[in-house]
Motif scaffolding. Structure first.
Motif, short mmCIF file in Angstrom:
data_model
loop_
_atom_site.label_atom_id
_atom_site.label_comp_id
_atom_site.label_asym_id
_atom_site.label_seq_id
_atom_site.Cartn_x
_atom_site.Cartn_y
_atom_site.Cartn_z
N MET A 29 -13.28 1.11 28.72
CA MET A 29 -12.58 -0.04 28.14
C MET A 29 -13.23 -0.47 26.82
N VAL A 30 -14.54 -0.51 26.81
CA VAL A 30 -15.26 -0.92 25.59
C VAL A 30 -14.98 0.08 24.47
N ALA A 31 -15.08 1.37 24.78
CA ALA A 31 -14.86 2.41 23.76
C ALA A 31 -13.42 2.39 23.26
N PHE A 32 -12.48 2.23 24.18
CA PHE A 32 -11.06 2.25 23.81
C PHE A 32 -10.72 1.05 22.91
N CYS A 33 -11.33 -0.07 23.20
CA CYS A 33 -11.12 -1.28 22.41
C CYS A 33 -11.64 -1.04 20.98
N LYS A 34 -12.83 -0.51 20.92
CA LYS A 34 -13.47 -0.26 19.62
C LYS A 34 -12.59 0.66 18.75
N ALA B 158 -18.47 -8.85 43.90
CA ALA B 158 -18.70 -9.82 42.82
C ALA B 158 -19.23 -9.10 41.58
N ALA B 159 -20.17 -8.19 41.79
CA ALA B 159 -20.77 -7.47 40.66
C ALA B 159 -19.74 -6.58 39.97
N LYS B 160 -18.94 -5.87 40.77
CA LYS B 160 -17.97 -4.93 40.19
C LYS B 160 -16.89 -5.68 39.41
N SER B 161 -16.34 -6.72 40.03
CA SER B 161 -15.23 -7.41 39.35
C SER B 161 -15.75 -8.13 38.11
N LYS B 162 -17.00 -8.63 38.16
CA LYS B 162 -17.57 -9.31 36.98
C LYS B 162 -17.64 -8.34 35.79
N LEU B 163 -18.02 -7.11 36.08
CA LEU B 163 -18.10 -6.10 35.01
C LEU B 163 -16.77 -5.98 34.26
N ILE B 164 -15.69 -5.89 35.02
CA ILE B 164 -14.38 -5.68 34.38
C ILE B 164 -13.88 -6.96 33.72
N TYR B 165 -14.02 -8.10 34.41
CA TYR B 165 -13.54 -9.35 33.79
C TYR B 165 -14.37 -9.69 32.55
N ASP B 166 -15.67 -9.44 32.59
CA ASP B 166 -16.49 -9.69 31.40
C ASP B 166 -16.02 -8.82 30.25
N THR B 167 -15.69 -7.57 30.55
CA THR B 167 -15.21 -6.66 29.50
C THR B 167 -13.90 -7.20 28.91
N ILE B 168 -13.04 -7.69 29.76
CA ILE B 168 -11.78 -8.27 29.27
C ILE B 168 -12.09 -9.49 28.39
N ASN B 169 -12.94 -10.38 28.89
CA ASN B 169 -13.25 -11.62 28.17
C ASN B 169 -13.91 -11.36 26.83
N GLN B 170 -14.69 -10.29 26.76
CA GLN B 170 -15.44 -10.03 25.53
C GLN B 170 -14.66 -9.17 24.53
N TYR C 229 -7.87 -6.97 25.50
CA TYR C 229 -7.44 -6.90 26.91
C TYR C 229 -7.06 -8.32 27.34
N TYR C 230 -6.03 -8.41 28.14
CA TYR C 230 -5.54 -9.74 28.53
C TYR C 230 -5.26 -9.75 30.03
N ASN D 84 -8.37 -6.58 42.98
CA ASN D 84 -7.35 -5.97 42.12
C ASN D 84 -7.38 -6.70 40.78
N VAL D 85 -7.76 -5.97 39.74
CA VAL D 85 -7.89 -6.58 38.42
C VAL D 85 -6.73 -6.09 37.54
N PRO D 86 -5.73 -6.95 37.32
CA PRO D 86 -4.61 -6.53 36.48
C PRO D 86 -4.87 -6.93 35.03
N PHE D 87 -4.54 -6.07 34.09
CA PHE D 87 -4.66 -6.48 32.69
C PHE D 87 -3.67 -5.74 31.80
N ARG D 88 -3.40 -6.37 30.65
CA ARG D 88 -2.53 -5.78 29.65
C ARG D 88 -3.40 -5.39 28.46
N ILE D 89 -2.87 -4.50 27.64
CA ILE D 89 -3.63 -4.08 26.45
C ILE D 89 -2.82 -4.38 25.19
N GLY D 90 -3.50 -4.92 24.21
CA GLY D 90 -2.87 -5.14 22.90
C GLY D 90 -2.32 -6.54 22.72
N SER D 91 -1.67 -7.07 23.78
CA SER D 91 -1.13 -8.43 23.71
C SER D 91 -0.87 -8.90 25.14
#
Ligand code: PMP
Length: 363
Positions: free
Chosen positions: A355-360, A266-278, A283-284, A296-303
């Protein structure tokens, strides 16, 4: 330092790998490797039985359930489940929520009539609520996949089934990552290569009244009755895989049991989903919030459909920082971070930081 976010075969606890290494040429004082031991020897029997008993303890498996260790992976069980169970009425209900349940349904259709419980989903990003399902009270069983590894869709409930119809679950990619009530199921199975060990072993937990109902054509090695009668030693089992899996079970016991794994997941997945949401849409994640997988956390970048160049750049950056096997499944593309039990919170934090740095830098 490498951090392995593979979807499977996947990361194993380092502590276990070291234990395997230390015992590789002299297993438990026998003077030989576990790979060189007869599967009928008393040395191996201790390993085999302890593995099964530890799993029983970890999941509080009731005494009217058998634990079988088989070969053939998840795909072997696509056939085995049907061969052993579908003969009762000749039909079975399949809840198709992703690639793996779709494959299971296709395999089962070779042995009987498969009813699709859900209308065909345009995309595998959701689990339609149970009220909308068309369950057949005459089905031999209801089948679903608890965690769809490719799409990152994880059930947030245990399906209710008509009285007398057993529930079958593929838990290959979230096994031992959260507690569940075994008594709600007829059969649970899991290939080992994600959460519990090396590829080659499959765990099956089956209620004893469902054993012995197989079709005549069932091959012996997929036959629950023959496996049960022989304590999963009908033929030579994958002894090395079972040994490593047994060490993983002991590692889970030392680390808070299945409840401990659930807390961590729960803690690990929350970290990544929170990063996506914020990330304000940088990240989508296409999956409905309530069924987003903790494994398994799938995501796209940019759109929403992904920016190929950015995703490539992200994967290269991740690799440069030692974070590997993050590429999404070839059928869906994008990125997929698999956060199985052996992946630590600190490792997950490193991915979130990237993820945070790459987004920035790229927004
Ligand atoms: N079910 C699920 C949920 C899976 O993730 C996989 C493999 N990725 C399978 C079944 C098929 O397993 P195997 O490759 O062991 O046949």
């Amino acid at each position: 330092m490498v951090i392995n976010f593979a979807a499977g075969p996947a990361k194993l606890p380092e502590e276990v790998l070291k234990e395997v290494q230390e015992n590789l040429v002299n297993c438990n004082g026998s003077g030989i490797s576990v790979m060189e031991m007869s599967h009928r020897s008393s040395n191996y029997a201790k390993i085999h039985d302890a593995t099964i008993n530890d799993l029983r303890e970890l999941l509080h498996v009731p005494s009217n359930y058998k634990i079988l260790l088989m070969q053939g992976g998840g795909t072997g069980q696509f056939a085995a489940v049907a061969l052993n169970l579908i003969g009762k009425t000749g039909t079975a209900d399949y809840v198709i929520t992703g690639s793996w349940s779709a494959k299971a349904a296709k395999e089962a259709a070779q042995y009987g009539t498969v009813n699709a419980v859900l209308p065909k989903l345009a995309k595998y990003t959701t689990v339609p609520r149970q009220e909308t399902w068309q369950l057949d009270p005459n089905a031999s069983y209801v089948y679903y996949c608890d965690n769809e590894t490719v799409e990152g869709v994880e059930f947030d409930f245990v399906p209710e089934v008509p009285a007398g119809v057993p529930l079958v679950a593929d838990m290959s990619s979230n096994f031992l990552s959260r507690p569940f009530d075994v008594s709600k199921f007829g059969v649970i199975y899991a290939g080992a290569q994600k959460n519990i060990g090396p590829a080659g072993t499959t765990v099956i937990i089956v209620r004893d009244d469902l054993i012995g109902k197989q079709m005549k054509i069932t091959p012996s090695i997929l036959n629950f009755e023959q496996m049960d009668k022989n304590n999963s030693l009908l033929n030579t089992p994958p002894t090395f895989g079972i040994y490593v899996m047994g060490l993983v079970f002991k590692w889970i016991k030392r680390n808070g049991g299945v409840a401990g794994m659930a807390k961590l997941a729960a803690a690990k997945s929350k970290l990544i989903y929170d990063t996506i949401n914020q990330s304000n849409g940088f990240y989508y994640c296409p999956v409905d919030v309530n069924v987003r997988s903790r494994m398994n956390v799938p995501f796209r970048i940019g759109s929403a459909s992904g920016d190929d160049a950015l995703e490539k750049e992200f994967l290269a950056k991740a690799e440069a920082e030692g974070m590997i096997q993050l590429k999404g499944h070839r059928s869906v593309g994008g990125i997929r971070a698999s956060l199985y039990n052996a992946v630590t919170l600190a490792e997950t934090q490193q991915l979130a930081n990237l993820m945070v740095a790459f987004c920035k830098n790229n927004k």
